[in-house]
Design a protein around this motif. Structure first.
Motif, PDB file in Angstrom:
ATOM      1  N   GLU A 115       0.890  -1.164   0.000  1.00 28.15           N
ATOM      2  CA  GLU A 115       0.000   0.000   0.000  1.00 28.15           C
ATOM      3  C   GLU A 115       0.925   1.209   0.000  1.00 28.15           C
ATOM      4  O   GLU A 115       1.764   1.349   0.894  1.00 28.15           O
ATOM      5  N   VAL A 117       1.671   5.423  -0.368  1.00 28.50           N
ATOM      6  CA  VAL A 117       1.257   6.820  -0.337  1.00 28.50           C
ATOM      7  C   VAL A 117       2.431   7.622  -0.878  1.00 28.50           C
ATOM      8  O   VAL A 117       3.569   7.451  -0.432  1.00 28.50           O
ATOM      9  N   ARG A 133      -1.883   7.630  -9.118  1.00 22.86           N
ATOM     10  CA  ARG A 133      -3.228   7.070  -8.945  1.00 22.86           C
ATOM     11  C   ARG A 133      -3.474   5.896  -9.891  1.00 22.86           C
ATOM     12  O   ARG A 133      -4.100   4.911  -9.521  1.00 22.86           O
ATOM     13  N   GLU A 138      -1.936   6.190  -3.437  1.00 20.16           N
ATOM     14  CA  GLU A 138      -2.574   7.441  -3.003  1.00 20.16           C
ATOM     15  C   GLU A 138      -1.580   8.577  -3.194  1.00 20.16           C
ATOM     16  O   GLU A 138      -0.390   8.426  -2.931  1.00 20.16           O
ATOM     17  N   TYR A 139      -2.062   9.728  -3.659  1.00 22.90           N
ATOM     18  CA  TYR A 139      -1.190  10.883  -3.855  1.00 22.90           C
ATOM     19  C   TYR A 139      -1.606  12.010  -2.925  1.00 22.90           C
ATOM     20  O   TYR A 139      -2.792  12.360  -2.858  1.00 22.90           O
ATOM     21  N   LEU A 140      -0.639  12.563  -2.210  1.00 24.49           N
ATOM     22  CA  LEU A 140      -0.865  13.731  -1.360  1.00 24.49           C
ATOM     23  C   LEU A 140       0.038  14.854  -1.843  1.00 24.49           C
ATOM     24  O   LEU A 140       1.246  14.670  -1.979  1.00 24.49           O
ATOM     25  N   TRP A 153      -2.436  12.319   7.741  1.00 27.79           N
ATOM     26  CA  TRP A 153      -2.950  11.800   6.474  1.00 27.79           C
ATOM     27  C   TRP A 153      -2.402  10.419   6.140  1.00 27.79           C
ATOM     28  O   TRP A 153      -3.082   9.627   5.498  1.00 27.79           O
ATOM     29  N   THR A 154      -1.168  10.149   6.542  1.00 23.73           N
ATOM     30  CA  THR A 154      -0.552   8.881   6.151  1.00 23.73           C
ATOM     31  C   THR A 154      -0.711   7.792   7.194  1.00 23.73           C
ATOM     32  O   THR A 154      -0.697   6.614   6.864  1.00 23.73           O
TER      33      THR A 154
END
Length: 194
Positions: A115, A117, A133, A138-140, A153-154
């Protein structure tokens, strides 16, 4: 050094073109030992330039797995230990940076089952964010999530690959890692002006 792993040799008793003790390549003028040459199949000539950055990622992950071998997986499944074929399953990884190293890291880690990020400077609609994506990660964006609240967030992660080269990053990354997690620095900070 004796085993031919100059990348891990601390004695200085080796040479490596463009790295230590030997000038870089000018292929039309230099003869090289065939053990140092990797033949690129004709069908891959358009993407062969990615071999070198990818080799850094492969080596970083291989060393990370070696360091963690024998430790149980956080999820408790023996099949997900770092020294097993399915090592990346039930692992949460943070990749900081969206250049070649960051995107290749993301693709490789997602392919392995992690998983992922990705935290980058590009905005959330950028090509880099879209690639992340599409890879199922997941992209922040730093525009939306400042470093100071990144952990909100992570959550906590098993592995961080820092490939942005931002010298201010380490102080924000340490609080994000789980006990026995790894923080790997591959990004080279920009030179400061003299």
């Amino acid at each position: 050094c004796r085993t031919g792993r100059s990348d891990l040799c601390f004695s200085g008793l080796y040479t490596e073109r463009g790295v230590y003790g030997a000038d870089g390549f000018m292929a039309e003028y230099i003869l090289e030992d065939e053990t140092n040459i990797v033949v690129v199949p004709m069908g891959l000539h358009d993407v062969a330039v990615l071999v070198e950055p990818l080799s850094l990622i492969v080596k970083a992950i291989a060393h990370s797995r070696t360091v963690r071998r024998g430790l149980p997986a956080r999820c408790g499944h023996d099949a997900h230990r770092w020294d097993r074929a399915n090592w990346a399953h039930c692992k949460r990884v943070l990749v900081t940076g969206t250049g070649a190293l960051g995107l290749l890291s993301t693709l490789m880690l997602r392919e392995a089952g992690a998983e992922v990020v990705v935290y980058g400077e590009s905005d959330a609609t950028s090509l880099q964010a879209q690639i992340v994506r599409l890879a199922g990660a997941e992209y922040l964006s730093a525009e939306d999530v400042p470093w100071e609240i990144l952990s909100d967030w992570t959550g906590l992660v098993d592995l961080v690959l820092e490939v942005s080269g931002n010298p201010a990053v380490p102080r924000y990354l340490v609080p994000l890692i789980l006990p026995n997690a790894l923080l790997v620095f591959l990004g080279h900070p920009p030179s400061s002006p003299i």
